[in-house]
Design an enzyme around this catalytic site. Structure first.
Site, PDB file in Angstrom:
ATOM      1  N   LYS A 187       0.784  -1.186   0.016  1.00 56.03           N
ATOM      2  CA  LYS A 187       0.161   0.000  -0.026  1.00 56.03           C
ATOM      3  C   LYS A 187       0.949   1.259  -0.186  1.00 56.03           C
ATOM      4  O   LYS A 187       1.950   1.270   0.117  1.00 56.03           O
ATOM      5  CB  LYS A 187      -0.966   0.060   1.126  1.00 56.03           C
ATOM      6  CG  LYS A 187      -1.998  -1.336   1.159  1.00 56.03           C
ATOM      7  CD  LYS A 187      -2.812  -1.267   0.165  1.00 56.03           C
ATOM      8  CE  LYS A 187      -3.457  -2.631   0.023  1.00 56.03           C
ATOM      9  NZ  LYS A 187      -4.425  -3.231   0.843  1.00 56.03           N
TER      10      LYS A 187
HETATM   11  C1  LIG Z   1      -5.328  -4.391   1.427  1.00 55.68           C
HETATM   12  C2  LIG Z   1      -6.730  -4.209   1.465  1.00 55.68           C
HETATM   13  C3  LIG Z   1      -7.536  -4.702   2.858  1.00 55.68           C
HETATM   14  C4  LIG Z   1      -6.938  -5.355   3.680  1.00 55.68           C
HETATM   15  O1  LIG Z   1      -5.911  -4.950   4.445  1.00 55.68           O
HETATM   16  P1  LIG Z   1      -4.772  -5.525   5.393  1.00 55.68           P
HETATM   17  O2  LIG Z   1      -4.174  -4.512   6.008  1.00 55.68           O
HETATM   18  O3  LIG Z   1      -4.092  -6.398   4.382  1.00 55.68           O
HETATM   19  O4  LIG Z   1      -5.537  -6.398   6.203  1.00 55.68           O
HETATM   20  C5  LIG Z   1      -8.796  -4.350   2.820  1.00 55.68           C
HETATM   21  N1  LIG Z   1      -9.577  -3.528   1.730  1.00 55.68           N
HETATM   22  C6  LIG Z   1      -8.959  -3.264   0.484  1.00 55.68           C
HETATM   23  C7  LIG Z   1      -9.435  -2.473  -0.443  1.00 55.68           C
HETATM   24  C8  LIG Z   1      -7.562  -3.690   0.567  1.00 55.68           C
HETATM   25  O5  LIG Z   1      -6.800  -3.300  -0.642  1.00 55.68           O
END
Ligand SMILES: *Cc1c(COP(=O)(O)O)cnc(C)c1O
Length: 389
Positions: free
Chosen positions: A189
């Protein structure tokens, strides 16, 4: 050229020093850095409360519970997201349904939502909660969603896992419109704690419930105690007031996040510059490029293109294989959630959300991360041009 991934974390010497400093300190689980990260994040996103948790999946789960989602609740989200956006409702015993996407922005379609709400109202089946996703970092149509939420009486939990630092109508995501907003700090991210998540809200009671659920439902705050006179019990006393979880972030994660937050604007500017370059370099190829909207600023987590079926007969599968073979780490975001085996067993089937399915069949996410060089990006474009011609 070496393999170029679709996303990659940027870790600086300052990040490493910040994590090392925590490791050398007394407190490595719960200490002073987590509240500092929370305050700095809240300030950057112009919101009253930010609660740091172990990951965004936990953030979605706890926020759903705090918003009183439970057995009998109806929760709607978009099929073009990571499965966590829908799973959180099922964790709470609620039922999930989906709203098809706007093919231009790839976000949940306001028109489809309006139709679905009218139908649901007639049947007495209005949703309790909507979970829009800021797909690829582009904020959803938050103002329209807020208007519909106020009219039909549902809450909004914005999944801004892609959108740390993005803004809408000149306000940061997480600051307004939604009742609560969730961010992810997974390594792919735009800001990372390796694993980590955050919930923001302007509602102090909601913030307090999420903080309680983050740590077993336990409070040590005398002002919150339910048993009268419990202050007399002594300093060891605490109360479990709800069935909570261990969804805590560590000090090391918070130190990494806080250090990264200091560079968020720089990293975002680089992502924007790379997105602008892709727009220019790809303009003549048979691709549908990501939509731009003047009233919002994307965090550019992803640069997702679609092979335009009107101008190219090449399948996405063939393009994907050729790009991967040439060392370009393209990816697909996402397989529509409702087509997953688990969701089919809940009654969904292919064909339920045609715009999402059409998009998902044609899309490729191209490499995009702050450390991607212009030369690497030019190489990606050259390979893509060769594959498409
Ligand atoms: C990455 C992601 C999640 C989950 O995030 P984590 O921190 O890995 O639990 C939830 N929603 C979206 C849209 C994502 O891209």
């Amino acid at each position: 050229m070496q393999f170029i991934p679709y996303s990659r974390q940027q870790i600086t010497e300052d990040d490493i020093a910040a994590v090392n400093a925590v490791l050398r300190s007394e407190l490595i689980t719960q200490g002073p850095v987590i509240p500092r990260f929370e305050r700095a994040f809240a300030e950057r996103h112009a919101v009253a409360h930010a609660i740091a948790v172990s990951n965004a999946t936990a953030a979605l789960h706890l926020a759903c519970l705090a918003l009183r989602v439970g057995p009998g609740s109806r929760v709607w989200t978009t099929p073009i997201s990571f499965v966590a956006s829908a799973n959180c409702a099922l964790y709470c015993g609620a039922t999930v349904d989906f709203v098809d996407i706007d093919p231009a922005t790839r976000n949940l379609s306001v028109d489809r939502l309006r139709e679905k709400l009218e139908d649901a109202e007639a049947r007495g089946k209005l949703p309790h909660l909507l979970i829009p996703v800021d797909f690829a970092g582009l904020p959803a149509d938050l103002r329209e969603l807020r208007m519909l939420a106020d009219r039909y009486g549902f809450a909004i939990l914005e999944d801004a896992s892609h959108a740390t630092g993005a803004s809408y109508l000149d306000r940061p995501v997480g600051s307004a419109w939604a009742d609560a907003t969730v961010f992810s700090f997974h390594a792919v991210k735009v800001l990372t704690c390796a694993e980590g998540g955050m919930v923001t809200t302007n509602d102090p009671a909601l913030a307090q419930r999420i903080a309680l659920l983050r740590s077993h439902g336990i409070t040590r705050d005398e002002a919150e105690f339910e048993f009268a006179g419990s202050g007399q019990h002594g300093p060891w006393y605490y109360e479990q007031q709800a069935l909570g979880f261990n969804a805590r972030m560590t000090e090391m994660q918070a130190a990494l996040g806080l250090s990264q937050l200091g560079r968020l604007d720089t990293m975002q500017a680089r992502r924007e510059a790379l997105a602008d370059r892709y727009d220019t370099l790809l303009a003549k190829l048979p691709l549908i490029l990501p939509a731009r909207r003047d009233d919002r600023r994307s965090a550019w987590h992803l640069y997702a293109v679609e092979i335009d079926p009107k101008r190219s007969a090449l399948s996405r599968e063939a393009a994907f294989a050729a790009l991967r073979a040439a060392g370009i780490g393209v990816n697909v975001h996402y397989i529509p959630i409702h087509t997953q085996p688990y969701y089919r067993r809940l009654g969904f089937s292919e064909g339920d959300f045609p715009a999402a399915e059409r998009y998902a069949a044609r899309t490729l996410s191209l490499p995009l991360f702050p450390a991607l060089t212009n030369a690497q990006q030019d190489h990606v474009v050259e390979v893509l041009r060769a594959v498409l011609s």
